[in-house]
Design a protein around this motif. Structure first.
Motif, PDB file in Angstrom:
ATOM      1  N   LYS A  59       0.831  -1.213   0.000  1.00  0.00           N
ATOM      2  CA  LYS A  59       0.000   0.000   0.000  1.00  0.00           C
ATOM      3  C   LYS A  59       0.861   1.258   0.000  1.00  0.00           C
ATOM      4  O   LYS A  59       0.588   2.199  -0.761  1.00  0.00           O
ATOM      5  CB  LYS A  59      -0.929  -0.008   1.226  1.00  0.00           C
ATOM      6  CG  LYS A  59      -1.831  -1.215   1.287  1.00  0.00           C
ATOM      7  CD  LYS A  59      -2.703  -1.221   2.518  1.00  0.00           C
ATOM      8  CE  LYS A  59      -1.947  -1.332   3.827  1.00  0.00           C
ATOM      9  NZ  LYS A  59      -1.194  -2.588   4.012  1.00  0.00           N
ATOM     10  N   SER A  60       1.890   1.247   0.829  1.00  0.00           N
ATOM     11  CA  SER A  60       2.771   2.425   0.855  1.00  0.00           C
ATOM     12  C   SER A  60       3.462   2.589  -0.492  1.00  0.00           C
ATOM     13  O   SER A  60       3.629   3.707  -0.985  1.00  0.00           O
ATOM     14  CB  SER A  60       3.820   2.285   1.950  1.00  0.00           C
ATOM     15  OG  SER A  60       3.196   2.185   3.199  1.00  0.00           O
ATOM     16  N   THR A  61       3.849   1.477  -1.072  1.00  0.00           N
ATOM     17  CA  THR A  61       4.488   1.519  -2.388  1.00  0.00           C
ATOM     18  C   THR A  61       3.530   2.113  -3.421  1.00  0.00           C
ATOM     19  O   THR A  61       3.920   2.929  -4.257  1.00  0.00           O
ATOM     20  CB  THR A  61       4.896   0.094  -2.799  1.00  0.00           C
ATOM     21  OG1 THR A  61       5.643  -0.488  -1.739  1.00  0.00           O
ATOM     22  CG2 THR A  61       5.726   0.105  -4.061  1.00  0.00           C
ATOM     23  N   PHE A  95       3.453  10.724   4.912  1.00  0.00           N
ATOM     24  CA  PHE A  95       4.049   9.394   5.053  1.00  0.00           C
ATOM     25  C   PHE A  95       3.545   8.702   6.303  1.00  0.00           C
ATOM     26  O   PHE A  95       2.930   9.320   7.165  1.00  0.00           O
ATOM     27  CB  PHE A  95       5.567   9.508   5.108  1.00  0.00           C
ATOM     28  CG  PHE A  95       6.161  10.056   3.852  1.00  0.00           C
ATOM     29  CD1 PHE A  95       6.412   9.217   2.784  1.00  0.00           C
ATOM     30  CD2 PHE A  95       6.454  11.404   3.730  1.00  0.00           C
ATOM     31  CE1 PHE A  95       6.955   9.715   1.619  1.00  0.00           C
ATOM     32  CE2 PHE A  95       6.995  11.909   2.569  1.00  0.00           C
ATOM     33  CZ  PHE A  95       7.243  11.064   1.504  1.00  0.00           C
ATOM     34  N   GLN A  96       3.872   7.396   6.339  1.00  0.00           N
ATOM     35  CA  GLN A  96       3.461   6.596   7.490  1.00  0.00           C
ATOM     36  C   GLN A  96       4.065   7.143   8.798  1.00  0.00           C
ATOM     37  O   GLN A  96       3.443   7.128   9.829  1.00  0.00           O
ATOM     38  CB  GLN A  96       3.916   5.149   7.268  1.00  0.00           C
ATOM     39  CG  GLN A  96       2.954   4.129   7.807  1.00  0.00           C
ATOM     40  CD  GLN A  96       3.177   2.756   7.196  1.00  0.00           C
ATOM     41  OE1 GLN A  96       3.772   2.620   6.137  1.00  0.00           O
ATOM     42  NE2 GLN A  96       2.684   1.745   7.872  1.00  0.00           N
ATOM     43  N   SER A  97       5.314   7.638   8.700  1.00  0.00           N
ATOM     44  CA  SER A  97       5.899   8.350   9.838  1.00  0.00           C
ATOM     45  C   SER A  97       5.882   9.829   9.478  1.00  0.00           C
ATOM     46  O   SER A  97       5.855  10.169   8.309  1.00  0.00           O
ATOM     47  CB  SER A  97       7.320   7.874  10.080  1.00  0.00           C
ATOM     48  OG  SER A  97       8.147   8.345   9.038  1.00  0.00           O
ATOM     49  N   MET A 172      -2.513   9.942   1.756  1.00  0.00           N
ATOM     50  CA  MET A 172      -2.237   9.777   3.194  1.00  0.00           C
ATOM     51  C   MET A 172      -1.975   8.311   3.511  1.00  0.00           C
ATOM     52  O   MET A 172      -2.789   7.449   3.198  1.00  0.00           O
ATOM     53  CB  MET A 172      -3.425  10.268   4.019  1.00  0.00           C
ATOM     54  CG  MET A 172      -3.705  11.757   3.844  1.00  0.00           C
ATOM     55  SD  MET A 172      -4.856  12.350   5.079  1.00  0.00           S
ATOM     56  CE  MET A 172      -6.340  11.525   4.580  1.00  0.00           C
ATOM     57  N   ASP A 173      -0.842   8.052   4.137  1.00  0.00           N
ATOM     58  CA  ASP A 173      -0.475   6.686   4.495  1.00  0.00           C
ATOM     59  C   ASP A 173      -0.706   6.478   5.986  1.00  0.00           C
ATOM     60  O   ASP A 173       0.087   6.922   6.815  1.00  0.00           O
ATOM     61  CB  ASP A 173       0.998   6.451   4.129  1.00  0.00           C
ATOM     62  CG  ASP A 173       1.333   4.969   4.063  1.00  0.00           C
ATOM     63  OD1 ASP A 173       0.484   4.159   4.476  1.00  0.00           O
ATOM     64  OD2 ASP A 173       2.436   4.638   3.580  1.00  0.00           O
ATOM     65  N   GLU A 174      -1.786   5.832   6.319  1.00  0.00           N
ATOM     66  CA  GLU A 174      -2.173   5.598   7.723  1.00  0.00           C
ATOM     67  C   GLU A 174      -1.984   6.843   8.585  1.00  0.00           C
ATOM     68  O   GLU A 174      -1.229   6.828   9.564  1.00  0.00           O
ATOM     69  CB  GLU A 174      -1.361   4.428   8.285  1.00  0.00           C
ATOM     70  CG  GLU A 174      -1.555   3.178   7.467  1.00  0.00           C
ATOM     71  CD  GLU A 174      -0.868   1.968   8.071  1.00  0.00           C
ATOM     72  OE1 GLU A 174      -0.686   1.952   9.292  1.00  0.00           O
ATOM     73  OE2 GLU A 174      -0.534   1.049   7.324  1.00  0.00           O
ATOM     74  N   PRO A 175      -2.664   7.918   8.243  1.00  0.00           N
ATOM     75  CA  PRO A 175      -2.392   9.198   8.897  1.00  0.00           C
ATOM     76  C   PRO A 175      -2.792   9.232  10.365  1.00  0.00           C
ATOM     77  O   PRO A 175      -2.235  10.009  11.132  1.00  0.00           O
ATOM     78  CB  PRO A 175      -3.242  10.190   8.097  1.00  0.00           C
ATOM     79  CG  PRO A 175      -4.338   9.375   7.520  1.00  0.00           C
ATOM     80  CD  PRO A 175      -3.751   8.019   7.258  1.00  0.00           C
TER      81      PRO A 175
HETATM   82 MG   LIG Z   1       2.784   0.966   4.576  1.00  0.00          MG
END
Ligand SMILES: [Mg+2]
Ligand SMILES: Nc1ncnc2c1ncn2[C@@H]1O[C@H](COP(=O)(O)OP(=O)(O)OP(=O)(O)O)[C@@H](O)[C@H]1O
Lengths: 263, 527
Positions: A59-61, A95-97, A172-175
């Protein structure tokens, strides 16, 4: 009437489109890890798209490809009908972080997003940054350093940084995954309001999340991905009045539907 | 032409030198682990250890040598010089490893330390499961530089002339110098080539695999890939052969060695009292022997007269000139190291060619090239200072390169992506991302390089190849030290060393420590 028809028309147009995108990482030993094999999907104008999938599926990719940070091996990424060659200020990403620069203050971190806005003076930039910091509830923390903030506050700085350049598309990656429930609720509200307000950016949002209820609450459509190599397990259109109540029976039927596709 | 006997001689000499180097490298790693971890974990220990390391690393080992030789020979006339050589090589290998371990422990993410605490890991478990694995990448990354540094001085400490007496240890440094001075030029070149081949072999068989292994212990989510070298691919069959030989034995040398060690351990354990009594007896008798052989008050007098002869103005002048040379060498080094590290970081393909090449280049002893550099400088009629600065540069630049490029490699992927997202490129990217990220390592690298620079002064400012002497015209502390060594003037030697060490200590205290503090504060690492 006319505007409604117009926006319905726009819904069908694609803001971002992935056509038969393949992607793989080259691992340490030189062998390939195929993440996507001819994956196609699209994000429409004014759409809130949710993405769910098992951990580590890519998913992040996928978001990175949508942002133009990673180039697909084959296939095309079209933004407003044109090939996306590199990141553009029209697409922003959380990003996730939080990925804040620890050596800069909150204000300076958000200002980085305006580095290419040549026509704005420093004062104007600062004004604009302050508007967005206010919006995410961080007024008064301009001169703090990231190390001095809580996890949730850092995530909010990242949100302000993603929004300050007024992008059309927000990825948004797991915001909300590192936030306490109360902050998460208020931030979700904030994002939903911004997105629904036609005159304010962003026009469309893509959100990756492990929290299915959050996805059902916010998304127009949820794409559920399978394990690698990733395929689309299913797409669920959510037709519920906004703001959506998490307690309705309908809501739970949608949640169950997503879970069924995931397992 | 070269005879088979000479070839054998070269190989044997190489073996001797390599054995010395390996011994001292092992010592260095053990020492670094003890000291670096202690300093990284305990604040009180840090306050004591780090300044001491700072001073020790800046003491020019060659000025140490006569003293060490003196002491060790008095312990044992045959093994003594051998131990002195190992000890001196050790002092040239250990500091960057020790600082690397310290830095690795210091930069451990807070969450991990807290996790270890909350898991209730005791000190021993923490050592085994946290500190040693965390230090491993830094150790692996520093070994090539240490090896190079050791070689740099190996050449110089195998032959030494003190006044009338001359010590020679059989080794590659000795025989290559002998070949050179007796005009056996092909033999000289062949011994050089043998060193190069041995260095490349060490890199392929040991250093690069170690670094690759250590990638696994890094805390970044996706550790950078250690490039595969073409040479390595070419020699892969050999590697596989070795692999098969050592397979299922765990360690090179495997079973027999570990069995022997555990046997040894069990003996020691069973006879603890006897062994420790023996050790203490040996210690006392040897130091008594040593103390008998020199007269302490005589010694003091000699040193005081050394200080008197040096005066006050001269040492300051010498140190000033030497400082200028070292700083110029570091600036020249940074001028190529920073752009090249960035280039390598941004073009992963270059990394595969350049990094291994640099590793090999870095492990070549520049001292073996001294005759060549002297010849080039003289032929091109360049000022002699260029020769000196070149030699200092050769002794320091790799520290800068390895410190900075390893800092570049640990830049988090997402910070890099933030820059891509906002199209922050070129100089802006350097200013906003690279510079702050490399700052602590930049300062550390300069500090270590500077220490290395002070060390090389003794060979860089005044070169002695038997009857041939070549030295800078302006004053220099290295020149003074070297003169004191050749004339056997112990008093002058000790006085000049103390002047230099004192200056370095002051410089570290007033300048480097503060700078490092500032640098880590900027990057937001809590120290
Ligand atoms: Mg991810
Ligand atoms: N830089 C990289 N190099 C090699 N492999 C990678 C890299 N980044 C991700 N991968 C691999 O690609 C796959 C997909 O990773 P990705 O981060 O996109 O997953 P994800 O769906 O976001 O997971 P999560 O839900 O845990 O965040 C994983 O198997 C991961 O190991």
């Amino acid at each position: 009437m006319k505007t409604a028809a117009n926006s319905a028309e726009k819904m069908r147009e694609h803001l971002l489109e992935l056509r038969e995108v393949s992607f793989s990482y080259v691992m340490r030993g030189g062998e390939k890890l195929q993440v996507f094999d001819k994956l196609s999907l699209s994000v429409s104008y004014a759409e809130f798209l949710g993405i769910a999938g098992p951990s580590g599926c890519g998913k992040s990719t996928l978001l990175r490809i949508m942002a133009g940070l990673l180039k697909p091996e084959s296939g095309e990424v079209l933004f407003r009908g044109k090939p996306l060659k590199e990141p553009t200020p029209r697409i922003s990403m959380m990003f996730q972080s939080p990925a804040l620069f620890p050596w800069y203050t909150v204000l300076e971190n958000v200002m980085l997003a305006l580095i290419h806005e040549k026509e704005l003076s420093r004062e104007e930039k600062e004004e604009r940054v302050k508007v967005f910091l206010d919006m995410v509830g961080l007024m008064g923390f301009e001169t703090a350093y990231p190390a001095e903030l809580s996890g949730g506050m850092r995530q909010r700085v990242a949100l302000a940084r993603a929004l300050v350049a007024q992008p059309d598309l927000l990825l948004m990656d797991e915001p909300f995954s590192n936030l306490d429930p109360l902050t998460a609720i208020s931030l979700r509200r904030e994002i939903e309001t911004l997105w629904r307000n036609q005159s304010l950016p962003p026009s469309s949002v893509v959100m990756v999340s492990h929290d299915i209820e959050e996805l059902v609450e916010l998304s127009d459509r949820i794409i559920v991905l399978t394990k690698r190599p990733v395929k689309i397990a299913g797409i669920i259109e959510i037709e519920m009045e906004r703001p959506r109540s998490r307690r309705s029976k309908e809501f739970y039927e949608y949640v169950d539907e997503v879970y069924t596709l995931l397992s | 032409m070269i005879t088979a006997l000479e070839l054998l001689e070269i190989l044997a000499a190489l073996g001797y030198s390599w054995a010395r180097m390996s011994m001292s490298l092992l010592l260095s790693i053990l020492f670094s682990l003890c000291v670096g971890i202690l300093a990284g974990v305990n604040r009180l220990a840090e306050k004591i250890i780090i300044p001491i390391l700072d001073i020790l690393q800046s003491i020019p080992i060659l000025s140490f040598f006569p003293l060490a030789l003196y002491i060790f020979i008095s312990v044992h006339p045959i093994i003594g010089p051998e131990i002195a050589a190992i000890f001196l090589i050790f002092t040239s290998q250990v500091w960057n490893i020790a600082f690397g371990v310290y830095e690795a422990i210091k930069l451990l993410p807070h969450e991990i330390l807290e996790a270890a605490r909350s898991l209730g890991l005791g000190p021993l478990r923490r050592l085994r499961d946290l500190y040693i694995p965390a230090a491993f990448p830094k150790i692996a990354a520093n070994i090539p530089a240490s090896w190079a540094n050791g070689l740099y001085f190996l050449v110089a400490c195998e032959i030494i002339t003190i006044g009338e007496s001359k010590w020679k240890l059989f080794g590659i440094g000795t025989i290559s110098t002998e070949f050179m001075l007796s005009g056996k030029i092909p033999q000289f070149w062949i011994s050089l080539i043998a060193v190069v081949a041995a260095v490349i072999f060490m890199n392929l068989a040991l250093f690069i695999p170690l670094m690759r292994l250590s990638e696994r212990y890094k805390f970044e989510a996706y550790a950078a890939e250690v490039p595969r070298v073409w040479i390595e691919r070419a020699t892969k069959p050999i590697g596989e052969l070795f692999g098969r030989i050592f397979a299922d034995k765990g360690l090179p040398g495997g079973e027999p060695v570990s069995r022997f060690l555990s046997y040894l351990a069990s003996i020691i354990k069973r006879n603890k009292v006897i062994v420790s009594a023996l050790a203490i007896a040996a210690l006392i008798s040897s130091s008594a022997y040593y103390l008998n052989s020199i007269d302490v008050s005589d010694y003091l007098e000699v040193v005081i007269s050394g200080f008197g002869r040096l005066g006050l103005i001269d040492p300051l002048l010498m140190i000033g000139f030497s400082l200028l040379r070292v700083v110029s060498a570091i600036i020249i080094g940074l001028a190529w190291v920073i752009p090249v590290s960035i280039l390598i970081y941004e073009r992963r393909r270059l990394e595969k060619i350049l990094v291994p090449t640099f590793q090999v280049l870095a492990s070549l002893p520049a001292t073996l090239l001294i005759p060549l550099i002297v010849k080039l400088v003289l032929d091109a009629k360049l000022p002699l200072e260029t020769g000196a600065i070149t030699l200092i540069l050769l002794g320091t630049q790799w520290y800068l390169f390895f410190f900075i490029s390893s800092a570049m490699r640990s830049i988090p992927r997402e910070e890099e992506e933030v820059c891509k997202l906002f199209r922050i490129r070129g100089f802006k990217k350097f200013r906003h991302l690279y510079l702050p990220r490399i700052l602590p390592s930049l300062v550390m690298g300069c500090l270590v390089a500077m220490g290395g620079g002070w060390n090389t002064l003794v060979v860089a400012e005044r070169i002695v190849l038997d009857h041939f002497i070549w030295q800078v015209e302006n004053p220099g502390i290295g020149k003074a030290l070297s003169e004191a060594v050749t004339s056997g003037d112990l008093g002058l030697l000790v006085a000049a060393t103390i002047w230099m060490v004192g200056f370095i200590a002051v410089l570290n205290k007033l300048f480097w420590r503060r700078l490092y503090q500032k640098a880590t504060e900027i990057v937001g690492v809590v120290t």
